[in-house]
Design an enzyme around this catalytic site. Structure first.
Site, PDB file in Angstrom:
ATOM      1  N   ASP A  66       0.923  -1.133  -0.109  1.00  0.00           N
ATOM      2  CA  ASP A  66      -0.214   0.032   0.191  1.00  0.00           C
ATOM      3  C   ASP A  66       0.726   1.295  -0.004  1.00  0.00           C
ATOM      4  OD1 ASP A  66       0.854  -0.608   2.452  1.00  0.00           O
ATOM      5  OD2 ASP A  66      -1.071  -0.476   3.480  1.00  0.00           O
ATOM      6  N   GLU A 136      -5.662   3.378   4.104  1.00  0.00           N
ATOM      7  CA  GLU A 136      -6.019   4.013   5.114  1.00  0.00           C
ATOM      8  C   GLU A 136      -7.429   4.456   5.416  1.00  0.00           C
ATOM      9  OE1 GLU A 136      -4.228   4.093   8.051  1.00  0.00           O
ATOM     10  OE2 GLU A 136      -2.232   4.019   7.522  1.00  0.00           O
TER      11      GLU A 136
HETATM   12 ZN    ZN Z   1      -2.225   3.053   9.102  1.00  0.00          ZN
HETATM   13 ZN    ZN Z   2      -0.343   0.897   7.472  1.00  0.00          ZN
END
Ligand code: ZN
Ligand code: ZN
Length: 404
Positions: A66, A136
């Site tokens: 990510d 997130e």
């Molecule tokens: Zn995070």
């Molecule tokens: Zn993270």
């Protein structure tokens, strides 16, 4: 020519981007993947990047990193600390920091791909690299899947991912079964009847209703959940009213709930609903409260057989003592949608980024919670070395376990 991973990490750290705005990070990652000879797709799920390395017949490995950052003002004092700002979804200018270490995830991924490309004569199969936006928000993996990821790349035999965490650098934490909790984010709107602050008897006060609700919600984990089980009920935001002499008409609560499985989830959600409705009734509310689910994350469950294989691969690559069972984390992740949607097994592990001496000293003093900053802290700062190298080794060794 080898990629300067330290320079890449520092550059990403100094240029953090909020969720679904990771255009610079995405184009840097795409550039490296293209230079390494991968077929690259950009803009998958808004800003997601997909790289495909076809290297003959064999298993298909999806490896995910990510890339988004957080609205946090960095306080690490590092020479390369972020001073960046961004615009949040409400239009506010906010400080931005890689406070969850996703810059490290992208760096380690690029390093692992470089190593796998260099070793390509030794293995056979297909590597699919997923550089995911908006973890997130718990929304980036869904966005990539909903944008046709599965039509773009071959079906996975295994999904792999890793997250940097406050374990000693050089240590890997992985376990079979539930590795991270499931989570729901709820918004509760309590309806009262507004009026003059001097005439409370003519109103139904949603501030008192909210206060009673928040306190009562704490009894779910303390009185209803078996003490041997795990659940979290956090009210992270509470909003009502604008002025001291006006009783407002409504109050809003935002809740973060965590649990290890669907059974506990059903139970906690039912308790939240029961308490919210009961407190509204106790206040004499004339209108039922509303409970809205803003996001839902499944538990991150590691496949037992695949985790056993990855664990021994990591032990061989990093030393037997380097791999520990960190227990279940009450944090949540959206990585498992890649496995759930495809039916493929998942292995997701943590790798440490804390100076081992500092970690040991805090452990000995019983001050780990205070002295070792966790993810999302403004002081979160993984050691650059050996964290990058361990991340590269772990990811490439885990991928090779399946690719041969
Ligand atoms: Zn995070
Ligand atoms: Zn993270």
């Amino acid at each position: 020519m080898t990629i300067d991973l330290e320079a890449l990490y520092i550059d990403l750290h100094q240029h953090p981007e909020l969720s679904f705005q990771e255009t610079r990070t995405a184009s840097i990652a795409a550039g490296h993947l293209r230079d390494l000879g991968l077929e690259v797709h950009e803009g998958v799920g808004v800003t997601g990047v997909v790289g495909v390395l076809r290297n003959g017949d064999g298993p298909v490995v999806w490896a995910r990193a990510d890339m988004d950052a957080l609205p946090v003002a960095e306080l690490t004092g590092l020479a390369y600390a972020s001073t960046a700002t961004g615009i949040d979804p409400s239009g506010n200018t906010v400080p931005v920091m890689h406070a969850c270490g996703h810059d490290m995830h992208v760096t380690a991924m690029i390093g692992a791909v470089e190593r796998l490309v260099a070793e390509r004569s030794e293995w056979s199969g297909t590597l699919v690299v997923l550089i995911q936006p908006a973890e997130e928000y718990g929304a980036g993996s869904r966005a990539m899947l909903d944008d046709g990821l599965r039509d773009l790349v071959p079906h996975p035999d295994i999904v792999l991912g890793q997250h940097v965490t406050p374990l000693p650098a050089g240590t890997i934490g992985v376990r079979p079964g539930t590795q991270m909790a499931a989570s729901d984010g709820l918004t509760v709107t309590l309806h009262g009847r507004g009026g003059h602050g001097s005439r409370p008897h003519s109103t139904i006060d949603p501030v008192v209703m909210a206060a009673a609700t928040v306190m009562r919600l704490q009894t779910i984990t303390s009185r209803e959940v078996d003490p041997r089980d795990v659940a979290v009920v956090t009210v992270g935001s509470i909003h009502a009213g604008l002025k001291n002499n006006i009783i407002p008409a409504e109050a809003k609560l935002e809740l973060s709930l965590r649990y290890p499985n669907d059974e506990m989830r059903d139970r906690v959600l039912a308790s939240v609903e029961r308490i919210v409705r009961a407190e509204a009734a106790a206040s004499g509310a004339e209108r039922e409260p509303e409970i809205r689910t803003d996001h839902t994350l499944p538990p991150t469950i590691n496949d037992a057989d695949a985790t056993a294989r990855v664990t021994s691969a990591l032990q061989r690559a990093l030393g037997e003592a380097s791999v520990v069972d960190p227990g279940m984390f009450t944090g949540s992740e959206d990585v498992s949608w890649f496995a759930r949607d495809t039916g493929a097994p998942l292995v997701f592990w943590f790798w440490g980024g804390v100076d081992p001496e500092r970690f040991a000293a805090a452990m000995a003093a019983g001050t780990l919670d205070k002295d070792v900053p966790t993810n999302h802290s403004p002081y979160f700062a993984p050691e650059i070395h050996p964290t990058i190298e361990v991340g590269v080794t772990a990811l490439s060794a885990a991928a090779r376990e399946f690719l041969g």
